[in-house]
Design a protein around this motif. Sequence first.
Motif, short mmCIF file in Angstrom:
data_model
loop_
_atom_site.label_atom_id
_atom_site.label_comp_id
_atom_site.label_asym_id
_atom_site.label_seq_id
_atom_site.Cartn_x
_atom_site.Cartn_y
_atom_site.Cartn_z
N HIS A 225 0.84 -1.19 0.00
CA HIS A 225 0.00 0.00 0.00
C HIS A 225 0.89 1.24 0.00
O HIS A 225 1.89 1.31 0.73
CB HIS A 225 -0.92 0.04 1.22
CG HIS A 225 -2.04 -0.95 1.16
ND1 HIS A 225 -2.89 -1.05 0.08
CD2 HIS A 225 -2.45 -1.88 2.05
CE1 HIS A 225 -3.78 -2.01 0.31
NE2 HIS A 225 -3.53 -2.53 1.48
N ILE B 11 2.01 4.97 0.94
CA ILE B 11 1.86 5.81 2.14
C ILE B 11 2.37 7.23 1.90
O ILE B 11 2.61 7.99 2.84
CB ILE B 11 2.56 5.18 3.36
CG1 ILE B 11 4.03 4.89 3.08
CG2 ILE B 11 1.83 3.93 3.79
CD1 ILE B 11 4.79 4.32 4.28
N ARG C 59 5.98 3.06 0.53
CA ARG C 59 4.89 2.10 0.65
C ARG C 59 5.14 1.19 1.84
O ARG C 59 6.28 1.01 2.27
CB ARG C 59 4.73 1.28 -0.63
CG ARG C 59 5.94 0.42 -0.98
CD ARG C 59 5.74 -0.28 -2.30
NE ARG C 59 6.88 -1.13 -2.64
CZ ARG C 59 6.93 -1.92 -3.71
NH1 ARG C 59 5.91 -1.93 -4.55
NH2 ARG C 59 7.98 -2.67 -3.94
N GLU D 85 5.16 2.96 9.75
CA GLU D 85 4.66 2.79 8.39
C GLU D 85 3.15 2.56 8.40
O GLU D 85 2.42 3.13 7.58
CB GLU D 85 5.38 1.62 7.72
CG GLU D 85 6.87 1.85 7.53
CD GLU D 85 7.56 0.65 6.90
OE1 GLU D 85 6.85 -0.29 6.48
OE2 GLU D 85 8.80 0.65 6.83
N TYR D 86 2.67 1.71 9.31
CA TYR D 86 1.23 1.46 9.37
C TYR D 86 0.48 2.71 9.82
O TYR D 86 -0.64 2.98 9.35
CB TYR D 86 0.93 0.28 10.29
CG TYR D 86 1.19 -1.05 9.63
CD1 TYR D 86 0.36 -1.52 8.62
CD2 TYR D 86 2.27 -1.84 10.01
CE1 TYR D 86 0.61 -2.72 8.00
CE2 TYR D 86 2.52 -3.05 9.40
CZ TYR D 86 1.69 -3.50 8.39
OH TYR D 86 1.93 -4.70 7.76
N ARG E 27 1.37 5.74 9.17
CA ARG E 27 1.35 6.61 7.99
C ARG E 27 0.27 6.15 7.02
O ARG E 27 -0.43 6.98 6.42
CB ARG E 27 2.71 6.61 7.31
CG ARG E 27 3.81 7.36 8.07
CD ARG E 27 5.14 7.28 7.35
NE ARG E 27 5.06 7.88 6.02
CZ ARG E 27 6.01 7.75 5.10
NH1 ARG E 27 7.11 7.02 5.36
NH2 ARG E 27 5.88 8.32 3.91
N LEU E 28 0.10 4.84 6.84
CA LEU E 28 -0.97 4.35 5.97
C LEU E 28 -2.33 4.75 6.51
O LEU E 28 -3.21 5.18 5.75
CB LEU E 28 -0.88 2.82 5.86
CG LEU E 28 -2.01 2.13 5.09
CD1 LEU E 28 -2.06 2.61 3.64
CD2 LEU E 28 -1.85 0.61 5.15
N TYR F 193 -2.74 8.49 5.80
CA TYR F 193 -2.46 8.97 4.45
C TYR F 193 -3.74 9.25 3.66
O TYR F 193 -4.63 8.40 3.58
CB TYR F 193 -1.61 7.94 3.70
CG TYR F 193 -1.39 8.29 2.24
CD1 TYR F 193 -0.67 9.42 1.88
CD2 TYR F 193 -1.90 7.48 1.23
CE1 TYR F 193 -0.45 9.74 0.55
CE2 TYR F 193 -1.69 7.78 -0.10
CZ TYR F 193 -0.97 8.92 -0.44
OH TYR F 193 -0.77 9.25 -1.76
N TRP G 177 -6.78 4.13 2.55
CA TRP G 177 -7.09 2.74 2.86
C TRP G 177 -8.56 2.40 2.67
O TRP G 177 -8.92 1.22 2.54
CB TRP G 177 -6.65 2.38 4.29
CG TRP G 177 -7.19 3.24 5.39
CD1 TRP G 177 -6.58 4.31 5.97
CD2 TRP G 177 -8.46 3.10 6.05
NE1 TRP G 177 -7.38 4.85 6.95
CE2 TRP G 177 -8.54 4.13 7.02
CE3 TRP G 177 -9.52 2.22 5.91
CZ2 TRP G 177 -9.64 4.28 7.85
CZ3 TRP G 177 -10.63 2.37 6.74
CH2 TRP G 177 -10.68 3.39 7.69
#
Length: 302
Positions: free
Chosen positions: A148, A150, A155, A200-201, A203-204, A207, A222
């Motif tokens: 995914h 971000i 990603r 990272e998660y 940021r997802l 995002y 998402w």
Amino acid sequence: MTTSQPEAADAFTPSPGEPLAHQLLATLAQHRMATTAQLHVLLRPDCTRQSVSQQLNTLRRESLVDFAVLPQSYRSRVWYLTPTAARLTRDWPALRGRPPYPITSASAASLKTPHTLTVLRTHLAFVADARRRGDEHGHLDWTPEVFHTIGDGDRVVADAVMHYTVTSGRHGDHRRKLRAFIEVDRTTMSSERLAAKLIEYARLWAYEPPAIGRRRAAGPGWLRWYPVFPRVLFVLTGAGRQALRNRISDLKAMAAQHPLVADFARNVKLGAAVLEDVEEHGAAAQVWVPLAGGDKRPWSEL
């Protein structure tokens, strides 16, 4: 009186009405590779392992699958699709949209084997638990290597996305659909790098894709794939108990101290468990440490 639970468990064992050869090809396309034992447990737990092995050998004679021999394993085989089979399965309905990652040689397979098989081993623990409980979680409800965006050209890559339906009620008519990003840690990276996966998660989760032209952004990116943001489950193995406890402590510290991750943890369920505990006690047992704090609990109750 017969309850609905065994019926539900039987229903989510892959149907013998579908040819085993088709299921083997679909499973290897989905999971990249698997041992004979793993395929047996996943697809035909009530049949002999020999029946699965015979079908795999038939597919090999047809140049659709091949195998590598696992080191120090009494010549256990790990199977993967040939490029021909990878092309053949690419447009199957259950696999449509999955990026193909064909493995072209035994040496290429050997490079991916340790992590890929551990991710599948984690899947098998959830499958076994679902069968015991009468929940719905089958061989294609686990999608490895999900990417995914971000933002900023970056990603996040989840080791797997899990789809799981908890069923309850007299006739299994109460259904709770759950999703989870799965991160499998074999203690091959530093604890700091592992904890950084939470950034990272987060940021997802935060995002929002930029608007195109006059069109307004449609909220978080998402939402294109998930009705609610999946919980994030870390599954750890490959080290002693104290080392694994330290790594879980570092994940909890990241969830508490990083501003974006702390906000993320207040809104999304985050947990971590030791793979051996999940296998021994069951995925639904109280073996999951909530990263936002609290006592161990089932993953579905984080």
